[in-house]
Each structure stands twice: as structure tokens, then as C-alpha cells.
Write an enzyme that holds these catalytic residues in place. Structure first.
Site, PDB file in Angstrom:
ATOM      1  CG  ASP A   1     -44.198  -5.034 -23.603  1.00 40.01           C
ATOM      2  OD1 ASP A   1     -44.595  -4.772 -22.556  1.00 40.01           O
ATOM      3  OD2 ASP A   1     -43.431  -4.207 -24.299  1.00 40.01           O
TER       4      ASP A   1
ATOM      5  CG  HIS B   1     -42.429  -0.826 -22.978  1.00 45.43           C
ATOM      6  ND1 HIS B   1     -42.381  -2.032 -22.677  1.00 45.43           N
ATOM      7  CD2 HIS B   1     -41.619  -0.224 -21.954  1.00 45.43           C
ATOM      8  CE1 HIS B   1     -41.729  -2.242 -21.641  1.00 45.43           C
ATOM      9  NE2 HIS B   1     -41.158  -1.292 -21.199  1.00 45.43           N
TER      10      HIS B   1
END
Ligand code: NAX
Length: 328
Positions: free
Chosen positions: A161, A189
Site C-alpha cells: 500500500d 491492509h
């Protein structure tokens, strides 16, 4: 020369494994002067073990100078023996008709077993990175299942990410990724993660001022980063693999070798910083040195950021509550 470090990789015959193992053996993760021994775990299933053998044949055929040994396993108790680093990639994917709750439970079982095995046989300094989804909750479960290991040894992968956010910011500003500092991703996440460039700089200049567009942040940047995994599946017909492997390499390399004062993002058990309840496996901005990470302190959390952080925190707490009966 250095003595070899033992690295366990689970799900070693999977997609991410196929991109990851070659780079570890090539020295991309622990350094070009660091020999490694690979201890590879797959499920006992005959097809998976055979596929693992095939991957190992290819690794042999690379004749990596840093590869000091390699073994195949179907039991975490042997796979994790004396390991210095664990990359827990293998997880149960969502099958047809499987509810989110079933998925959480199936994975809770896997990560309970693996946490216990780490507790029993791994090096006391083992560094654990959980990649398999739901990564934060799986890491939390492994940590809780290993009471004899320090909690700080357990981490979850938010680095993909982070890297996705970096690349989006670089494209928007026209700056090089290498020049962008002080970016971070907060939370889980999952699409709820909060990528935050409010503090980011390029050669000391504020990225936020360069972009100067709160609508872009909210309506383009955050959804693009949050839904990037789905966009890759849509385009490729398969989930992110090489980029996930690359992020795992980045995460462990930075943890072991240090960031020289630069920020990165790691999913780590909270120490209570920024009001995140202690023990929550949460993405934070960190710096690393001498094999230890430190949360970047003193950042202002404005109202928008607090809202976003609360959303991703709430999701994590719901995931944890869903497996509470299994973890205790
Ligand atoms: P694959 O299905 O290609 O490979 C997974 C492998 O794990 C399979 O070979 C399977 O046999 C093995 N496995 C399953 N249970 C195991 C167990 N208990 N012990 C040992 N091995 C086991 O998936 P792949 O594309 O490699 O993705 C692996 C995991 O990473 C998935 O859970 C995926 O959702 C997750 N991801 C996490 C990311 C992150 O940023 N944290 C991003 C990429 C990826 O989606």
C-alpha cells in the site's frame, strides 16, 4: 564471511512465492554479503509439494552464490526450526460461497498453528512478516499464539500500500519516487487503509502544497490506492504477485538493514501511539535502525485523518472480535 541466516517462507509454491524466493536467494532482502538458507513450507497436499519441488529445481538452476541451503517442509515445526526471518505468505483464499467469517476462521486456525510453531522452534529474535490475508489479523493471531516471543517481532505487510501510494504521488507531482520522503499508510491492509501524504516532502518542499487539491486526495488518490488490488485482478486476471513480493523484500530489508532516518510503513503491534489501542496490529509510519523499528511521533492528526484512522481501526477490531473465541 557472514554465517547464513535462515529464512522460512510459507506458501512457497504460490504466486507470490514464485517472485519472492529468487530475490531472497539473490541477496535483495538481507544484503549481497549475507548467505541465506531457505526453509520452505507448503501444505502436505501432494500437488503442492510437487510444485514446491519444481520451484526448488529452478532455484537450484540459478546457482545463486548466496544460497547456502534449501529444504522443503509440510510441517511448520520443522520449517521454522532456528529461523531468523519468517515470511508468512501462505493463507486460505476465499472459496466460492465462503463468508468473510469463514475466511477469518480458516486463517485464524492456520496462524494459530504457525504462531505456536514459531514460539516453539524459531530463533528468539525471529522477525516475522505476515503477507497472507487478512494480513493484520493473521499477524495478530500469530503474535498471540507465541507468548514466549517478543510481540514486537510480529509485523504485517502494509508496504505494498505504501509503495502504491508513493507511485501515485510521484505520478501526480511529476517527481521521482526516490525523492519523496515522509509518506505513510495508517491502519489495516484493506481498502480502508489511510494513505497520508500530509507530511510528505520532495527536497524539503511540501507534497501537499504541490498537489493542493483535497478533492483529489479524497476522490482519486485514496480510492485508487485502496482499490489497487482489485484493479490488478481486473486487469491481469490474477492478484498482485511480483509487486507483493517486492514489498515483502522492501519491508524485511528495511527492518533488518535500517532506513537511515527515512520513514516507511510497517504493520506493527501498537504501543498506544496516536490513540491506537495497545496490541492492535496497525500500519504506522516508522523509522528503523539496528533491526528495530520506532514509530514516528508527534504528527498532527487532523479531523479528516482521525475519521479515516477510526474507520480502519474499527474494521480491525471487528476482524479481531470475529476470531476472539479462537485466540482467547
Ligand atoms: P497463491 O494461492 O498463489 O499461493 C498461496 C500458497 O499458499 C499456495 O501454494 C497454498 O498451497 C499455500 N498455503 C495455503 N495454506 C498454507 C499453510 N497453512 N501453510 C503453508 N502454505 C499454505 O496466493 P498468492 O497470490 O501467493 O498470495 C498469498 C497471500 O498473500 C494471499 O493470502 C493473498 O491474499 C495475500 N496478499 C497480501 C498482500 C499484502 O499486501 N499484504 C498483497 C498480495 C496478496 O494479495
Amino acid at each position: 564471511s557472514k554465517s547464513p541466516m535462515r529464512v522460512a517462507v510459507t506458501g512457497a509454491a504460490g504466486q507470490i512465492g514464485y517472485s519472492l524466493l529468487f530475490r531472497i536467494a539473490n541477496g535483495d532482502m538481507l544484503g549481497k554479503d549475507q548467505p541465506v538458507i531457505l526453509q520452505l513450507l507448503e501444505i502436505p497436499d501432494e500437488k503442492a509439494q510437487k510444485a514446491l519441488k519444481g520451484v526448488m529445481m529452478e532455484i537450484d538452476d540459478c546457482a545463486f552464490p548466496l544460497l547456502a541451503g534449501m529444504t522443503a517442509h509440510s510441517d511448520p515445526m520443522t520449517a521454522f526450526k532456528d529461523i531468523d526471518v519468517a515470511l508468512l505468505v501462505g493463507a486460505r483464499p476465499r472459496g466460492p460461497g465462503m463468508e468473510r467469517k469463514d475466511l477469518l476462521e480458516a486463517n485464524a486456525q492456520i496462524f494459530t498453528v504457525q504462531g505456536k510453531a514459531l514460539d516453539a522452534v524459531a530463533s528468539r529474535n525471529v522477525k516475522v512478516l505476515v503477507v497472507g490475508n487478512p494480513a493484520n489479523t493473521n499477524a495478530y493471531i500469530a503474535m498471540k499464539s507465541a507468548p514466549n516471543l517478543p510481540s514486537k517481532n510480529f509485523t504485517a505487510m502494509l508496504r505494498l500500500d505504501h509503495n502504491r501510494a508513493l507511485s501515485q504521488v510521484a505520478a501526480k507531482t511529476g517527481k521521482a519516487v526516490a525523492d519523496i520522503e515522509k509518506l505513510c499508510v495508517w491502519g489495516n491492509h484493506s481498502p480502508t487503509m489511510y494513505a497520508d501524504y500530509r507530511f510528505a516532502t520532495v527536497a524539503g518542499a511540501s507534497v501537499k502544497d504541490m498537489i493542493n487539491d483535497q478533492e483529489w486526495n479524497k476522490d482519486v488518490f485514496l480510492p485508487t490506492v485502496g482499490k489497487r488490488g482489485a484493479a490488478i485482478i481486473e486487469a491481469r486476471g490474477l492478484s498482485s504477485a511480483a509487486s507483493a513480493a517486492n514489498a515483502a523484500i522492501d519491508h524485511v530489508r528495511d527492518w533488518v538493514l535500517g532506513t537511515s532516518g527515512k520513514w516507511t510503513t510497517m504493520g506493527i503491534p501498537s504501543d498506544g501511539s496516536y490513540g491506537i489501542p495497545e496490541g492492535t496490529m496497525f500500519g504506522f509510519p516508522v523509522t528503523t535502525e539496528n533491526g528495530e523499528y520506532t514509530i514516528v511521533q508527534g504528527l498532527e492528526i487532523d479531523e479528516f485523518s482521525r475519521e479515516r484512522i477510526n474507520v480502519t481501526l474499527k474494521e480491525l477490531q471487528e476482524e479481531r472480535d470475529g476470531v476472539k473465541h479462537l485466540v482467547g
